[in-house]
Design an enzyme around this catalytic site. Sequence first.
Site, PDB file in Angstrom:
ATOM      1  N   GLY A  10      83.847 126.076 -51.687  1.00 31.62           N
ATOM      2  CA  GLY A  10      83.012 125.292 -50.774  1.00 31.62           C
ATOM      3  C   GLY A  10      81.556 125.667 -50.993  1.00 31.62           C
ATOM      4  O   GLY A  10      81.229 126.853 -51.115  1.00 31.62           O
ATOM      5  N   GLY A  12      78.738 124.275 -49.116  1.00 34.78           N
ATOM      6  CA  GLY A  12      77.784 123.904 -48.066  1.00 34.78           C
ATOM      7  C   GLY A  12      76.942 125.128 -47.770  1.00 34.78           C
ATOM      8  O   GLY A  12      76.819 126.033 -48.599  1.00 34.78           O
ATOM      9  N   GLY A  15      78.943 128.554 -47.885  1.00 33.04           N
ATOM     10  CA  GLY A  15      79.351 128.910 -49.238  1.00 33.04           C
ATOM     11  C   GLY A  15      78.170 129.311 -50.110  1.00 33.04           C
ATOM     12  O   GLY A  15      78.212 130.325 -50.813  1.00 33.04           O
ATOM     13  N   PHE A 113      66.796 122.395 -27.091  1.00 27.96           N
ATOM     14  CA  PHE A 113      68.127 121.942 -27.441  1.00 27.96           C
ATOM     15  C   PHE A 113      69.081 122.218 -26.292  1.00 27.96           C
ATOM     16  O   PHE A 113      68.777 123.001 -25.398  1.00 27.96           O
ATOM     17  CB  PHE A 113      68.612 122.663 -28.715  1.00 27.96           C
ATOM     18  CG  PHE A 113      68.977 121.714 -29.821  1.00 27.96           C
ATOM     19  CD1 PHE A 113      68.027 120.896 -30.397  1.00 27.96           C
ATOM     20  CD2 PHE A 113      70.287 121.640 -30.286  1.00 27.96           C
ATOM     21  CE1 PHE A 113      68.362 120.029 -31.418  1.00 27.96           C
ATOM     22  CE2 PHE A 113      70.628 120.771 -31.309  1.00 27.96           C
ATOM     23  CZ  PHE A 113      69.664 119.964 -31.877  1.00 27.96           C
ATOM     24  N   GLN A 229      85.199 120.042 -30.797  1.00 26.86           N
ATOM     25  CA  GLN A 229      84.055 119.498 -30.061  1.00 26.86           C
ATOM     26  C   GLN A 229      83.907 117.987 -30.241  1.00 26.86           C
ATOM     27  O   GLN A 229      83.951 117.482 -31.356  1.00 26.86           O
ATOM     28  CB  GLN A 229      82.771 120.172 -30.548  1.00 26.86           C
ATOM     29  CG  GLN A 229      81.533 119.704 -29.801  1.00 26.86           C
ATOM     30  CD  GLN A 229      80.352 120.625 -30.044  1.00 26.86           C
ATOM     31  OE1 GLN A 229      79.706 120.558 -31.087  1.00 26.86           O
ATOM     32  NE2 GLN A 229      80.079 121.496 -29.092  1.00 26.86           N
ATOM     33  N   HIS A 231      81.046 115.343 -29.729  1.00 30.29           N
ATOM     34  CA  HIS A 231      79.589 115.305 -29.568  1.00 30.29           C
ATOM     35  C   HIS A 231      79.228 114.161 -28.622  1.00 30.29           C
ATOM     36  O   HIS A 231      79.789 113.074 -28.735  1.00 30.29           O
ATOM     37  CB  HIS A 231      78.931 115.094 -30.939  1.00 30.29           C
ATOM     38  CG  HIS A 231      77.455 115.328 -30.945  1.00 30.29           C
ATOM     39  ND1 HIS A 231      76.567 114.451 -30.364  1.00 30.29           N
ATOM     40  CD2 HIS A 231      76.710 116.331 -31.458  1.00 30.29           C
ATOM     41  CE1 HIS A 231      75.335 114.918 -30.519  1.00 30.29           C
ATOM     42  NE2 HIS A 231      75.398 116.062 -31.187  1.00 30.29           N
ATOM     43  N   LEU A 241      76.459 110.202 -36.139  1.00 30.07           N
ATOM     44  CA  LEU A 241      75.837 111.146 -35.218  1.00 30.07           C
ATOM     45  C   LEU A 241      74.388 110.755 -34.892  1.00 30.07           C
ATOM     46  O   LEU A 241      73.617 110.401 -35.759  1.00 30.07           O
ATOM     47  CB  LEU A 241      75.840 112.529 -35.884  1.00 30.07           C
ATOM     48  CG  LEU A 241      75.150 113.665 -35.140  1.00 30.07           C
ATOM     49  CD1 LEU A 241      75.906 114.002 -33.867  1.00 30.07           C
ATOM     50  CD2 LEU A 241      75.067 114.889 -36.033  1.00 30.07           C
ATOM     51  N   THR A 243      71.347 112.825 -33.308  1.00 29.94           N
ATOM     52  CA  THR A 243      71.115 114.243 -33.051  1.00 29.94           C
ATOM     53  C   THR A 243      70.846 114.559 -31.581  1.00 29.94           C
ATOM     54  O   THR A 243      70.232 113.771 -30.854  1.00 29.94           O
ATOM     55  CB  THR A 243      69.932 114.775 -33.887  1.00 29.94           C
ATOM     56  OG1 THR A 243      69.675 116.122 -33.503  1.00 29.94           O
ATOM     57  CG2 THR A 243      68.671 113.976 -33.652  1.00 29.94           C
ATOM     58  N   ARG A 275      77.446 120.602 -24.632  1.00 28.77           N
ATOM     59  CA  ARG A 275      77.996 119.357 -25.162  1.00 28.77           C
ATOM     60  C   ARG A 275      79.291 118.939 -24.484  1.00 28.77           C
ATOM     61  O   ARG A 275      79.512 117.756 -24.234  1.00 28.77           O
ATOM     62  CB  ARG A 275      78.230 119.499 -26.663  1.00 28.77           C
ATOM     63  CG  ARG A 275      76.937 119.471 -27.426  1.00 28.77           C
ATOM     64  CD  ARG A 275      77.164 119.643 -28.900  1.00 28.77           C
ATOM     65  NE  ARG A 275      75.885 119.550 -29.599  1.00 28.77           N
ATOM     66  CZ  ARG A 275      75.734 119.763 -30.899  1.00 28.77           C
ATOM     67  NH1 ARG A 275      76.775 120.101 -31.635  1.00 28.77           N
ATOM     68  NH2 ARG A 275      74.556 119.651 -31.453  1.00 28.77           N
ATOM     69  N   GLU A 364      82.255 126.784 -40.657  1.00 29.06           N
ATOM     70  CA  GLU A 364      83.141 126.037 -39.764  1.00 29.06           C
ATOM     71  C   GLU A 364      84.618 126.321 -40.056  1.00 29.06           C
ATOM     72  O   GLU A 364      85.467 126.188 -39.180  1.00 29.06           O
ATOM     73  CB  GLU A 364      82.845 124.531 -39.881  1.00 29.06           C
ATOM     74  CG  GLU A 364      83.365 123.722 -38.701  1.00 29.06           C
ATOM     75  CD  GLU A 364      82.880 122.278 -38.719  1.00 29.06           C
ATOM     76  OE1 GLU A 364      81.871 121.986 -39.401  1.00 29.06           O
ATOM     77  OE2 GLU A 364      83.508 121.438 -38.057  1.00 29.06           O
ATOM     78  N   ARG A 375      80.660 124.924 -28.857  1.00 30.99           N
ATOM     79  CA  ARG A 375      79.513 125.384 -29.639  1.00 30.99           C
ATOM     80  C   ARG A 375      78.232 124.783 -29.096  1.00 30.99           C
ATOM     81  O   ARG A 375      78.184 123.598 -28.786  1.00 30.99           O
ATOM     82  CB  ARG A 375      79.678 124.980 -31.099  1.00 30.99           C
ATOM     83  CG  ARG A 375      78.458 125.298 -31.949  1.00 30.99           C
ATOM     84  CD  ARG A 375      78.678 124.999 -33.406  1.00 30.99           C
ATOM     85  NE  ARG A 375      78.789 123.592 -33.710  1.00 30.99           N
ATOM     86  CZ  ARG A 375      77.758 122.748 -33.772  1.00 30.99           C
ATOM     87  NH1 ARG A 375      76.536 123.168 -33.488  1.00 30.99           N
ATOM     88  NH2 ARG A 375      77.939 121.474 -34.080  1.00 30.99           N
TER      89      ARG A 375
END
Lengths: 562, 389
Positions: A10, A12, A15, A113, A229, A231, A241, A243, A275, A364, A375
Amino acid sequence: MPSHDVLVIGAGLAGQRAALAAAEQGVSVGIISKVHPVRSHSNAAQGGINAALNPGDSWESHAFDTIKGSDYLGDQDAIEIMTREAPEEILHLEHLGVTFHRNEEGKLGTRAFGGASAARTYYVADITGQAIMHVLYEQLMKYSEQIARYEEWFCTALAMDENDECCGIVTRNIADGSMELFQAKSVILATGGNGQVWQPTTNALICTGDGIAMAYRVGAKLMDMEMIQYHPTTLAGKGFLITEGARGEGAHLLNAKGERFMERYAPNKMELASRDVVSRAEQTEINEGRGFPDGTVALDITVVPKKRVHEALREIVLVGRDFAGVDITREPIHIKPGNHYTMGGVKTDVDGRTDIPGLYAAGETACVSVHGGNRLGANSLLDTLIFGRRSGVDAAARAKRIEGSRPSRKVLEAEEATIADIESRQKGSGRRISEIKRELGETMDAKVAVFRDEAGIQEALETVRRLQEEAKSAYIDDHGSVFNQDLVAAIELGYMLDNAESTCVAALERKESRGAQYRTDFPERNDEEWLKHIDLERTDDGPEISYSEVTITQWEPEARTY
Amino acid sequence: MADYTIKVRRFQPESGEGPYWEEFDVDLEPSLSVLDALLQAKDREDGSLAVRCSCRAAICGSCGMKINGQSGLGCKTQIGEAQELAEKQASATGGDAKDATVVIEPMGNMPVIKDLVTDMESTHWTKIRRVTPWLLPHGDPPEREYVVEPESMIDITQSMACIQCGACVSSCLSMEADPGFIGPAALAKAYRFVGDPRDAETVERLHDLAEDPHGIYDCTHCFSCIDACPKGVAPMDQIMRLRRKAGEAGIEDPNSGHAHERAFVKIIEKKGTLDEGLLLQESFAPGIKSKLKPSKRAIKELLGSIPTVLRAIRTGKARSPVKLIPGAHPKLPDGAQDEVKAIYEHAEAHREEFNLYIKGEEGDEEAAIEERLEPPRTHTLADEEAQNG
């Protein structure tokens, strides 16, 4: 046989960060990804990354917000580490070249946030994940002599030695279909979450829970798999999504009557509550008939100054225009809660170590757990970087310490046999892969989502088990070697079904409401019986349940209001 | 739901056959994407149809392709709009709009691996690595963050918005003529470092990119990459910024592009229309009339241009020789030249880069003006009623 001290699966953020950290320790590193690294889903993290870096802020405050956000299911030792190390990590990224937003003095600037008691989210417009990931990839290119990149290689299994330690992996080079057995002293799983198990989802098509399933199949424990989760702001239908940064910049949530309904659910934090809280509020509005006919509520970004929208929310302007036909600077956009993030995953300690020596997990894929039941926004990028780095360092240390053993070719042969079996199925022998995938996704979204109950979860579990059987005879159209995406999808489907089964079993087991798990038949949080993690281990008859304690250092569970 | 036919250029490398066209019938909402259409065909009819894709939301950059001949992302192009364009194209070329289908091909300027999957490594990524794509700061990093102008970060965020999809490379006309051209994506990436105040090798980078015969002066200013880019990165603008910075750094441009641009600007400022007689001279040897000391390079370039000038006159592309005599060019009538001057002054006073992170999309500007012009709401109908009532 290709061999590396540390192999990362992985590419991302977790990784790439792990690979860079391991390489810094002077060991040989390989990084394998089923897509080109910059296609990884960390790209989609729009809003930012949390750190208590401002003089007026403190890691304790960040830690407490995270713990409260987790509904007290997060492990406080791990959360302490993450929040203490966050400022250093942000500065490291800044030094590598991430183009973080600046304040008027030219220093790092922040935005607000959800669930946070201070504005401590650092960001690059609303492309934070993309900006960080592309900068890490710049570093991978820079250190190409130390880090071998295997781009578009798909991992199908982990290899174990006689001592039940992980010693390598089996992969398929997607470009030509060749199968390869890799040797490694340490293997780090960083394959992201499992959002594709739900339809719709904000997650990319590649988020099929590969690492979680591969670890589970070799006997590693999974933890908190029920914690999924939803969102609060995703586009209806497509699941894209919007944000949380939009609400961070001041956007309002409105029901069909034009009421700012969060007043009733979280009078203090309003739209910036956790959330799970916001998603439940929206779903309640929708269920009780105060939503729009298309099953949504509205997000009103027109209250944010236009200049600020262009500077900080441009991606959302584009998403609104291209995917919903809405100019968000002029009118509200319809949104609803949608599948977004896997809080659970492969159970690890704070150095990414799983129950299996030599096997690590980060990001994740892993469950350390820093997110517990829910989260906080802008904590996921942080999780990937902190625990990606820590895994990389520990995996390198192990590689230096041990001799390593050669994986048996039997693992490779078993994988080749599985693939030969899939390829041998003729059209009409069973269902199409895509049909099974769709049924799985729709079932999970209907039964194991924002509100859950025993009958629904049980029904979903039965469906999943039927689909597991049907997957055994499902056929593919492509029988070639080059870029056989059909075959990859068939293997991914197997991963997804393992993920789904674990989530259903854990969701059935947890007879209380905490974080993302809201059971209408057990609507209260019950610390006395359920302040504990649910661990799952694979057996031939399905996942076996055990429990582990939640680590509490200095924050005793309290009632959670926003 | 609406019915569409998509026509896909396919290539199955193991079949021993060349590329071929295949049509698929799909039914989906017009607002869904071309990628959705392809995935429907793949899911329902033929799982061997190869297309890279992941996020479906124009973030991952996987699904670069040509749709009706235009490079872009499959996930960001609505099928309904693609159909409309196909119909327009059909009518424009004398065909029947009724029979028009959405035509989907792999990206250009790259070898095809299978169906819509191209080899980006050998083209795109090799070129990206060509520009030393990592930050080269000076010495050890500071204890805290680098303190930089806030605008500088927003400025390079436009290049950072690049998702490496390759659509600009696919559409690049220069690269078609010169496959060695570093190209729009890699040069936009280069600007991300040249424009970054934390990078200490700016001048070295500019020399490198200017002196490479396949570098920044290989761009022909055709705008194709700007049209193709799904993220508003405007690669050509980034290339022009690199050229400007190279000019400012005193780097000699082998094509005299920078000097040519300056000559254009200067002549229009003075005369309102283009005095072609002055253009060569101003481009290669500015100030030649007063100093009478052109550089060796200027003489060489001027003499070398003579055949081109003669050819241009013969074919009617340039005006008659008489009018080419320096000074014979007429000025604008009346006070028109003052209006031109005013435009220059306005431009000078509003000198700013066009950057989507600062300005927003096209049309927003007008909207902003509209808002300003809208008279403030001093009272409402309800107030009026209350007064009357």
